[in-house]
Design a protein around this motif. Structure first.
Motif, mmCIF file in Angstrom:
data_model
loop_
_atom_site.group_PDB
_atom_site.id
_atom_site.type_symbol
_atom_site.label_atom_id
_atom_site.label_comp_id
_atom_site.label_asym_id
_atom_site.label_seq_id
_atom_site.Cartn_x
_atom_site.Cartn_y
_atom_site.Cartn_z
ATOM 1 N N MET A 42 0.847 -1.196 0.000
ATOM 2 C CA MET A 42 0.000 0.000 0.000
ATOM 3 C C MET A 42 0.880 1.243 0.000
ATOM 4 S SD MET A 42 -2.916 1.140 2.760
ATOM 5 C CE MET A 42 -3.613 -0.515 2.766
ATOM 6 N N GLU A 43 0.603 2.166 -0.885
ATOM 7 C CA GLU A 43 1.381 3.388 -0.989
ATOM 8 C C GLU A 43 0.495 4.597 -0.722
ATOM 9 O OE1 GLU A 43 3.508 3.587 -4.652
ATOM 10 O OE2 GLU A 43 4.065 1.466 -4.602
ATOM 11 N N LEU A 44 1.147 5.732 -0.478
ATOM 12 C CA LEU A 44 0.401 6.938 -0.136
ATOM 13 C C LEU A 44 -0.555 7.339 -1.258
ATOM 14 C CD1 LEU A 44 -0.015 9.156 1.969
ATOM 15 C CD2 LEU A 44 1.859 10.418 0.903
ATOM 16 N N ARG A 45 -0.165 7.098 -2.511
ATOM 17 C CA ARG A 45 -1.052 7.479 -3.617
ATOM 18 C C ARG A 45 -2.371 6.693 -3.568
ATOM 19 N NH1 ARG A 45 2.526 4.109 -6.446
ATOM 20 N NH2 ARG A 45 1.499 2.425 -7.613
ATOM 21 N N HIS A 46 -2.309 5.431 -3.090
ATOM 22 C CA HIS A 46 -3.550 4.657 -2.957
ATOM 23 C C HIS A 46 -4.525 5.356 -2.014
ATOM 24 C CE1 HIS A 46 -0.858 1.113 -4.156
ATOM 25 N NE2 HIS A 46 -1.770 1.195 -5.107
ATOM 26 N N ILE A 47 -3.987 5.905 -0.917
ATOM 27 C CA ILE A 47 -4.848 6.593 0.058
ATOM 28 C C ILE A 47 -5.423 7.859 -0.563
ATOM 29 C CG2 ILE A 47 -4.937 7.615 2.364
ATOM 30 C CD1 ILE A 47 -4.352 4.590 2.280
ATOM 31 N N ARG A 48 -4.618 8.614 -1.286
ATOM 32 C CA ARG A 48 -5.111 9.848 -1.912
ATOM 33 C C ARG A 48 -6.166 9.528 -2.979
ATOM 34 N NH1 ARG A 48 -2.247 13.972 0.030
ATOM 35 N NH2 ARG A 48 -0.067 13.695 0.638
ATOM 36 N N TYR A 49 -5.949 8.482 -3.769
ATOM 37 C CA TYR A 49 -6.927 8.094 -4.783
ATOM 38 C C TYR A 49 -8.229 7.639 -4.122
ATOM 39 C CZ TYR A 49 -3.170 8.163 -8.288
ATOM 40 O OH TYR A 49 -2.153 8.536 -9.133
ATOM 41 N N PHE A 50 -8.094 6.880 -3.040
ATOM 42 C CA PHE A 50 -9.285 6.428 -2.313
ATOM 43 C C PHE A 50 -10.091 7.618 -1.798
ATOM 44 C CE2 PHE A 50 -11.118 5.729 1.907
ATOM 45 C CZ PHE A 50 -12.056 4.766 1.637
ATOM 46 N N ALA A 88 -11.091 11.093 -11.182
ATOM 47 C CA ALA A 88 -9.928 11.042 -12.065
ATOM 48 C C ALA A 88 -9.545 12.438 -12.536
ATOM 49 C CB ALA A 88 -10.214 10.133 -13.252
ATOM 50 N N GLU A 89 -10.549 13.247 -12.872
ATOM 51 C CA GLU A 89 -10.282 14.619 -13.309
ATOM 52 C C GLU A 89 -9.630 15.423 -12.185
ATOM 53 O OE1 GLU A 89 -12.766 18.478 -15.053
ATOM 54 O OE2 GLU A 89 -13.765 16.548 -14.780
ATOM 55 N N ARG A 90 -10.118 15.241 -10.974
ATOM 56 C CA ARG A 90 -9.567 15.949 -9.810
ATOM 57 C C ARG A 90 -8.111 15.547 -9.553
ATOM 58 N NH1 ARG A 90 -12.398 15.279 -3.864
ATOM 59 N NH2 ARG A 90 -10.504 15.300 -2.607
ATOM 60 N N LEU A 91 -7.784 14.268 -9.830
ATOM 61 C CA LEU A 91 -6.432 13.764 -9.591
ATOM 62 C C LEU A 91 -5.512 13.971 -10.795
ATOM 63 C CD1 LEU A 91 -7.465 10.410 -7.888
ATOM 64 C CD2 LEU A 91 -6.282 12.298 -6.750
ATOM 65 N N HIS A 92 -6.074 14.478 -11.886
ATOM 66 C CA HIS A 92 -5.314 14.720 -13.121
ATOM 67 C C HIS A 92 -4.735 13.421 -13.689
ATOM 68 C CE1 HIS A 92 -5.726 18.972 -12.263
ATOM 69 N NE2 HIS A 92 -5.176 18.786 -11.077
ATOM 70 N N ILE A 93 -5.550 12.355 -13.644
ATOM 71 C CA ILE A 93 -5.170 11.089 -14.269
ATOM 72 C C ILE A 93 -6.365 10.579 -15.077
ATOM 73 C CG2 ILE A 93 -3.535 10.481 -12.439
ATOM 74 C CD1 ILE A 93 -5.630 8.520 -11.363
ATOM 75 N N ALA A 94 -6.114 9.573 -15.904
ATOM 76 C CA ALA A 94 -7.207 8.964 -16.661
ATOM 77 C C ALA A 94 -8.004 8.036 -15.755
ATOM 78 C CB ALA A 94 -6.647 8.187 -17.850
ATOM 79 N N GLN A 95 -9.241 7.710 -16.161
ATOM 80 C CA GLN A 95 -10.111 6.880 -15.324
ATOM 81 C C GLN A 95 -9.604 5.449 -15.178
ATOM 82 O OE1 GLN A 95 -14.306 7.404 -15.998
ATOM 83 N NE2 GLN A 95 -14.784 5.326 -15.293
ATOM 84 N N PRO A 96 -9.088 4.783 -16.238
ATOM 85 C CA PRO A 96 -8.635 3.388 -16.073
ATOM 86 C C PRO A 96 -7.526 3.220 -15.031
ATOM 87 C CG PRO A 96 -8.997 3.862 -18.381
ATOM 88 C CD PRO A 96 -9.126 5.171 -17.669
ATOM 89 N N PRO A 97 -6.489 4.083 -15.009
ATOM 90 C CA PRO A 97 -5.481 3.936 -13.947
ATOM 91 C C PRO A 97 -6.068 4.107 -12.548
ATOM 92 C CG PRO A 97 -4.624 5.314 -15.708
ATOM 93 C CD PRO A 97 -6.074 5.109 -15.989
ATOM 94 N N ARG A 140 -7.674 0.873 -11.565
ATOM 95 C CA ARG A 140 -6.675 -0.139 -11.204
ATOM 96 C C ARG A 140 -6.102 0.113 -9.808
ATOM 97 N NH1 ARG A 140 -5.167 0.532 -16.696
ATOM 98 N NH2 ARG A 140 -3.416 1.886 -16.127
ATOM 99 N N GLN A 141 -5.859 1.394 -9.500
ATOM 100 C CA GLN A 141 -5.302 1.720 -8.188
ATOM 101 C C GLN A 141 -6.289 1.373 -7.070
ATOM 102 O OE1 GLN A 141 -2.195 2.788 -7.583
ATOM 103 N NE2 GLN A 141 -1.680 2.769 -9.761
ATOM 104 N N ILE A 142 -7.563 1.655 -7.278
ATOM 105 C CA ILE A 142 -8.573 1.332 -6.268
ATOM 106 C C ILE A 142 -8.664 -0.176 -6.100
ATOM 107 C CG2 ILE A 142 -11.032 1.427 -5.705
ATOM 108 C CD1 ILE A 142 -9.531 4.079 -5.296
ATOM 109 N N GLN A 143 -8.581 -0.920 -7.208
ATOM 110 C CA GLN A 143 -8.633 -2.381 -7.121
ATOM 111 C C GLN A 143 -7.419 -2.914 -6.356
ATOM 112 O OE1 GLN A 143 -11.224 -4.515 -8.320
ATOM 113 N NE2 GLN A 143 -10.077 -5.744 -6.828
ATOM 114 N N GLN A 144 -6.255 -2.331 -6.614
ATOM 115 C CA GLN A 144 -5.045 -2.741 -5.885
ATOM 116 C C GLN A 144 -5.191 -2.492 -4.387
ATOM 117 O OE1 GLN A 144 -1.651 -0.748 -7.573
ATOM 118 N NE2 GLN A 144 -1.881 -1.732 -9.580
ATOM 119 N N LEU A 145 -5.786 -1.349 -4.049
ATOM 120 C CA LEU A 145 -5.994 -1.025 -2.643
ATOM 121 C C LEU A 145 -6.934 -2.032 -1.995
ATOM 122 C CD1 LEU A 145 -5.667 0.839 -0.186
ATOM 123 C CD2 LEU A 145 -7.521 2.247 -1.102
#
Length: 295
Positions: free
Chosen positions: A1-9, A22-31, A34-39
Protein backbone atom coordinates in the motif's frame (compact mmCIF):
# COMPACT_ATOMS: atom_id res chain seq x y z
CA UNK A 1 0.00 0.00 0.00
CA UNK A 2 1.38 3.39 -0.99
CA UNK A 3 0.40 6.94 -0.14
CA UNK A 4 -1.05 7.48 -3.62
CA UNK A 5 -3.55 4.66 -2.96
CA UNK A 6 -4.85 6.59 0.06
CA UNK A 7 -5.11 9.85 -1.91
CA UNK A 8 -6.93 8.09 -4.78
CA UNK A 9 -9.28 6.43 -2.31
CA UNK A 10 -10.12 9.77 -0.65
CA UNK A 11 -10.81 11.45 -4.00
CA UNK A 12 -13.20 8.69 -5.04
CA UNK A 13 -14.82 8.53 -1.59
CA UNK A 14 -15.52 12.27 -1.70
CA UNK A 15 -16.65 12.43 -5.37
CA UNK A 16 -18.36 8.99 -5.55
CA UNK A 17 -17.77 9.23 -9.28
CA UNK A 18 -14.78 7.75 -11.14
CA UNK A 19 -14.80 10.37 -13.86
CA UNK A 20 -14.85 13.36 -11.49
CA UNK A 21 -12.30 11.75 -9.16
CA UNK A 22 -9.93 11.04 -12.06
CA UNK A 23 -10.28 14.62 -13.31
CA UNK A 24 -9.57 15.95 -9.81
CA UNK A 25 -6.43 13.76 -9.59
CA UNK A 26 -5.31 14.72 -13.12
CA UNK A 27 -5.17 11.09 -14.27
CA UNK A 28 -7.21 8.96 -16.66
CA UNK A 29 -10.11 6.88 -15.32
CA UNK A 30 -8.63 3.39 -16.07
CA UNK A 31 -5.48 3.94 -13.95
CA UNK A 32 -7.70 5.18 -11.10
CA UNK A 33 -9.81 2.03 -11.32
CA UNK A 34 -6.68 -0.14 -11.20
CA UNK A 35 -5.30 1.72 -8.19
CA UNK A 36 -8.57 1.33 -6.27
CA UNK A 37 -8.63 -2.38 -7.12
CA UNK A 38 -5.05 -2.74 -5.89
CA UNK A 39 -5.99 -1.02 -2.64
CA UNK A 40 -8.99 -3.32 -2.11
CA UNK A 41 -6.78 -6.34 -2.82
CA UNK A 42 -4.31 -5.10 -0.23
CA UNK A 43 -7.00 -4.45 2.39
CA UNK A 44 -8.73 -7.73 1.55
CA UNK A 45 -12.32 -6.42 1.38
CA UNK A 46 -14.34 -4.27 -1.07
CA UNK A 47 -14.31 -0.59 -0.13
CA UNK A 48 -16.85 0.53 -2.79
CA UNK A 49 -20.08 -0.73 -4.31
CA UNK A 50 -19.97 0.24 -7.95
CA UNK A 51 -21.96 -0.30 -11.09
CA UNK A 52 -22.61 1.70 -14.24
CA UNK A 53 -24.97 4.07 -12.43
CA UNK A 54 -23.43 4.75 -9.03
CA UNK A 55 -20.49 4.39 -6.66
CA UNK A 56 -20.99 4.01 -2.90
CA UNK A 57 -18.80 3.23 0.06
CA UNK A 58 -19.24 -0.16 1.72
CA UNK A 59 -19.35 -0.34 5.50
CA UNK A 60 -15.69 -1.36 5.35
CA UNK A 61 -15.03 1.63 3.10
CA UNK A 62 -16.69 4.00 5.58
CA UNK A 63 -14.53 2.62 8.39
CA UNK A 64 -11.42 2.91 6.21
CA UNK A 65 -12.31 6.49 5.26
CA UNK A 66 -12.00 7.72 8.86
CA UNK A 67 -8.55 6.19 9.23
CA UNK A 68 -7.48 7.40 5.80
CA UNK A 69 -8.11 11.01 6.81
CA UNK A 70 -6.01 10.43 9.94
CA UNK A 71 -3.20 8.94 7.85
CA UNK A 72 -3.13 11.94 5.54
CA UNK A 73 -3.14 14.30 8.52
CA UNK A 74 -0.22 12.40 10.05
CA UNK A 75 1.73 12.54 6.79
CA UNK A 76 1.14 16.28 6.43
CA UNK A 77 2.10 16.82 10.06
CA UNK A 78 5.28 14.79 9.52
CA UNK A 79 6.14 16.92 6.48
CA UNK A 80 5.57 20.13 8.43
CA UNK A 81 7.72 18.81 11.28
CA UNK A 82 10.50 17.87 8.87
CA UNK A 83 10.45 21.32 7.28
CA UNK A 84 10.58 22.97 10.71
CA UNK A 85 13.45 20.71 11.77
CA UNK A 86 15.35 21.66 8.61
CA UNK A 87 14.93 25.30 9.68
CA UNK A 88 15.95 24.37 13.27
CA UNK A 89 12.43 25.26 14.46
CA UNK A 90 11.46 21.86 15.85
CA UNK A 91 13.18 19.12 17.81
CA UNK A 92 14.88 18.52 21.14
CA UNK A 93 18.17 19.80 22.51
CA UNK A 94 19.78 18.22 25.58
CA UNK A 95 22.31 20.55 27.18
CA UNK A 96 24.82 19.52 29.82
CA UNK A 97 26.29 22.29 31.98
CA UNK A 98 28.62 22.70 34.93
CA UNK A 99 28.27 25.01 37.89
CA UNK A 100 25.17 27.12 37.79
CA UNK A 101 22.75 27.92 34.99
CA UNK A 102 22.25 31.48 36.25
CA UNK A 103 24.64 33.01 33.71
CA UNK A 104 22.96 31.07 30.89
CA UNK A 105 19.42 32.25 31.62
CA UNK A 106 19.46 35.23 29.19
CA UNK A 107 20.70 32.94 26.40
CA UNK A 108 18.09 30.27 27.14
CA UNK A 109 15.32 32.89 27.28
CA UNK A 110 16.35 34.33 23.91
CA UNK A 111 16.58 30.85 22.36
CA UNK A 112 13.14 29.92 23.70
CA UNK A 113 11.61 33.06 22.19
CA UNK A 114 13.18 32.42 18.77
CA UNK A 115 12.57 28.66 18.68
CA UNK A 116 9.47 27.99 20.84
CA UNK A 117 8.92 24.50 19.37
CA UNK A 118 12.37 23.21 20.31
CA UNK A 119 12.27 21.27 23.59
CA UNK A 120 15.17 22.12 25.92
CA UNK A 121 16.46 19.61 28.47
CA UNK A 122 19.09 20.95 30.90
CA UNK A 123 21.27 18.51 32.82
CA UNK A 124 23.67 19.60 35.55
CA UNK A 125 26.84 17.49 35.36
CA UNK A 126 30.59 17.86 35.69
CA UNK A 127 32.98 18.13 32.77
CA UNK A 128 34.04 14.46 32.91
CA UNK A 129 30.42 13.31 32.95
CA UNK A 130 29.58 15.60 30.03
CA UNK A 131 32.33 14.14 27.86
CA UNK A 132 31.02 10.62 28.56
CA UNK A 133 27.43 11.75 27.88
CA UNK A 134 28.45 13.31 24.57
CA UNK A 135 30.21 10.12 23.50
CA UNK A 136 27.17 8.05 24.43
CA UNK A 137 24.79 10.54 22.73
CA UNK A 138 22.92 11.22 25.97
CA UNK A 139 23.41 14.98 25.53
CA UNK A 140 23.77 17.09 22.38
CA UNK A 141 26.00 19.87 23.66
CA UNK A 142 28.03 20.50 26.79
CA UNK A 143 28.99 23.75 28.50
CA UNK A 144 32.00 22.76 30.55
CA UNK A 145 35.49 23.67 31.72
CA UNK A 146 38.49 22.73 29.56
CA UNK A 147 40.77 20.91 29.10
CA UNK A 148 39.05 18.05 27.29
CA UNK A 149 41.19 15.45 25.55
CA UNK A 150 38.90 13.39 23.36
CA UNK A 151 39.29 13.05 19.61
CA UNK A 152 35.54 12.55 19.09
CA UNK A 153 34.58 15.80 20.82
CA UNK A 154 35.07 19.31 19.46
CA UNK A 155 35.62 21.94 22.18
CA UNK A 156 35.73 25.68 21.55
CA UNK A 157 36.88 27.87 24.44
CA UNK A 158 35.39 31.11 25.70
CA UNK A 159 35.90 33.38 28.69
CA UNK A 160 33.62 32.91 31.68
CA UNK A 161 32.39 35.94 33.68
CA UNK A 162 34.99 37.08 36.27
CA UNK A 163 35.17 34.98 39.40
CA UNK A 164 33.40 36.15 42.54
CA UNK A 165 33.41 35.01 46.16
CA UNK A 166 30.48 33.12 47.67
CA UNK A 167 30.15 33.84 51.40
CA UNK A 168 27.69 32.97 54.17
CA UNK A 169 25.46 36.02 54.57
CA UNK A 170 26.67 36.58 58.16
CA UNK A 171 30.38 36.37 57.25
CA UNK A 172 32.42 39.46 58.25
CA UNK A 173 33.60 39.98 54.65
CA UNK A 174 29.97 39.83 53.47
CA UNK A 175 28.89 42.35 56.06
CA UNK A 176 31.77 44.66 55.16
CA UNK A 177 30.68 44.97 51.54
CA UNK A 178 32.80 45.94 48.56
CA UNK A 179 35.27 43.89 46.51
CA UNK A 180 37.42 41.27 48.25
CA UNK A 181 41.10 40.60 47.55
CA UNK A 182 42.00 36.96 47.03
CA UNK A 183 44.70 37.23 49.68
CA UNK A 184 41.97 37.94 52.26
CA UNK A 185 40.73 34.36 51.77
CA UNK A 186 43.99 32.72 52.86
CA UNK A 187 42.61 31.56 56.24
CA UNK A 188 39.20 30.52 54.94
CA UNK A 189 37.93 26.98 54.43
CA UNK A 190 36.95 26.31 50.81
CA UNK A 191 33.97 24.38 49.47
CA UNK A 192 34.60 23.28 45.89
CA UNK A 193 33.64 20.72 43.27
CA UNK A 194 36.25 17.91 43.11
CA UNK A 195 38.96 17.74 40.48
CA UNK A 196 37.62 14.38 39.29
CA UNK A 197 34.50 15.99 37.80
CA UNK A 198 36.06 19.24 36.57
CA UNK A 199 39.84 19.35 36.36
CA UNK A 200 39.96 22.73 34.60
CA UNK A 201 37.91 24.68 37.16
CA UNK A 202 39.58 23.02 40.15
CA UNK A 203 43.05 23.76 38.80
CA UNK A 204 42.10 27.36 37.97
CA UNK A 205 40.88 28.04 41.51
CA UNK A 206 43.95 26.51 43.15
CA UNK A 207 46.28 28.43 40.79
CA UNK A 208 44.54 31.74 41.58
CA UNK A 209 45.12 31.10 45.28
CA UNK A 210 48.73 30.02 44.74
CA UNK A 211 49.38 33.20 42.75
CA UNK A 212 48.10 35.16 45.76
CA UNK A 213 50.62 33.40 48.02
CA UNK A 214 48.63 30.61 49.69
CA UNK A 215 47.20 27.13 49.10
CA UNK A 216 43.43 26.94 49.52
CA UNK A 217 42.29 24.97 52.57
CA UNK A 218 39.76 22.70 50.87
CA UNK A 219 37.62 21.15 53.60
CA UNK A 220 34.53 20.04 51.67
CA UNK A 221 34.11 18.79 48.10
CA UNK A 222 30.71 18.29 46.48
CA UNK A 223 29.55 17.49 42.97
CA UNK A 224 27.30 20.43 42.08
CA UNK A 225 27.07 24.18 42.66
CA UNK A 226 23.61 24.21 44.30
CA UNK A 227 25.08 21.98 47.04
CA UNK A 228 28.15 24.26 47.22
CA UNK A 229 25.80 27.19 47.87
CA UNK A 230 23.89 25.19 50.50
CA UNK A 231 27.11 24.25 52.32
CA UNK A 232 28.40 27.83 52.22
CA UNK A 233 25.04 29.01 53.57
CA UNK A 234 25.43 26.51 56.43
CA UNK A 235 28.81 28.03 57.34
CA UNK A 236 30.95 25.15 56.07
CA UNK A 237 33.27 27.49 54.18
CA UNK A 238 33.47 29.93 51.26
CA UNK A 239 33.77 29.31 47.54
CA UNK A 240 34.71 30.90 44.23
CA UNK A 241 32.44 30.83 41.20
CA UNK A 242 31.82 32.87 38.06
CA UNK A 243 30.05 35.94 39.45
CA UNK A 244 26.25 35.90 39.35
CA UNK A 245 23.89 38.67 40.39
CA UNK A 246 20.83 36.57 41.19
CA UNK A 247 20.13 36.25 44.93
CA UNK A 248 20.60 32.79 46.46
CA UNK A 249 19.16 32.22 49.92
CA UNK A 250 21.71 32.26 52.73
CA UNK A 251 24.73 33.37 50.69
CA UNK A 252 26.22 36.63 49.45
CA UNK A 253 28.23 37.14 46.25
CA UNK A 254 31.06 39.63 46.31
CA UNK A 255 33.29 40.75 43.45
CA UNK A 256 37.01 40.12 43.61
CA UNK A 257 39.30 43.13 43.77
CA UNK A 258 41.29 41.40 41.03
CA UNK A 259 38.56 42.06 38.44
CA UNK A 260 40.36 40.31 35.58
CA UNK A 261 40.40 36.95 37.35
CA UNK A 262 38.32 34.54 35.28
CA UNK A 263 38.25 30.92 34.19
CA UNK A 264 37.99 29.47 30.72
CA UNK A 265 34.79 27.81 29.65
CA UNK A 266 34.20 25.57 26.69
CA UNK A 267 31.27 24.51 24.54
CA UNK A 268 31.54 20.92 23.34
CA UNK A 269 29.73 18.73 20.84
CA UNK A 270 30.43 15.67 18.73
CA UNK A 271 32.58 16.19 15.64
CA UNK A 272 30.64 16.03 12.40
CA UNK A 273 27.30 16.69 14.13
CA UNK A 274 24.86 17.97 11.49
CA UNK A 275 21.80 18.71 13.65
CA UNK A 276 20.23 22.00 12.55
CA UNK A 277 18.84 22.44 16.06
CA UNK A 278 22.32 22.14 17.56
CA UNK A 279 23.86 24.57 15.09
CA UNK A 280 21.10 27.12 15.65
CA UNK A 281 21.91 26.95 19.38
CA UNK A 282 25.64 27.33 18.72
CA UNK A 283 24.98 30.41 16.59
CA UNK A 284 22.96 32.04 19.38
CA UNK A 285 25.51 30.93 21.99
CA UNK A 286 28.39 32.72 20.28
CA UNK A 287 26.27 35.80 19.75
CA UNK A 288 25.48 35.73 23.48
CA UNK A 289 29.18 35.37 24.40
CA UNK A 290 30.11 38.21 22.03
CA UNK A 291 27.46 40.53 23.51
CA UNK A 292 28.52 39.63 27.05
CA UNK A 293 32.14 40.45 26.30
CA UNK A 294 31.12 43.84 24.90
CA UNK A 295 29.36 44.89 28.09
Amino acid sequence: MELRHIRYFLALAEELNFSRAAERLHIAQPPLSRQIQQLEDEVGVPLFYRNKRRVELTNAGKAFLEKAYQMIDLVEDACDTARMAARAEHGKLIIGFTGTAENLLPLLSDYRRKYPDVSLNLQLMGTTAQVAALQEKRIDVGILTPPVTNEEILVTKFQNPPLGVVLPENHPLAERGGPIAIAELAEESFVITPRSIGQGFYDSVTKICHDAGFSPKITVETHDMPTVFALVSAGMGISLTPFIRTRVSGVVFRELAERAVATEGGIAYRKGEKSEVLHSFLEMFWEFISNRAAV
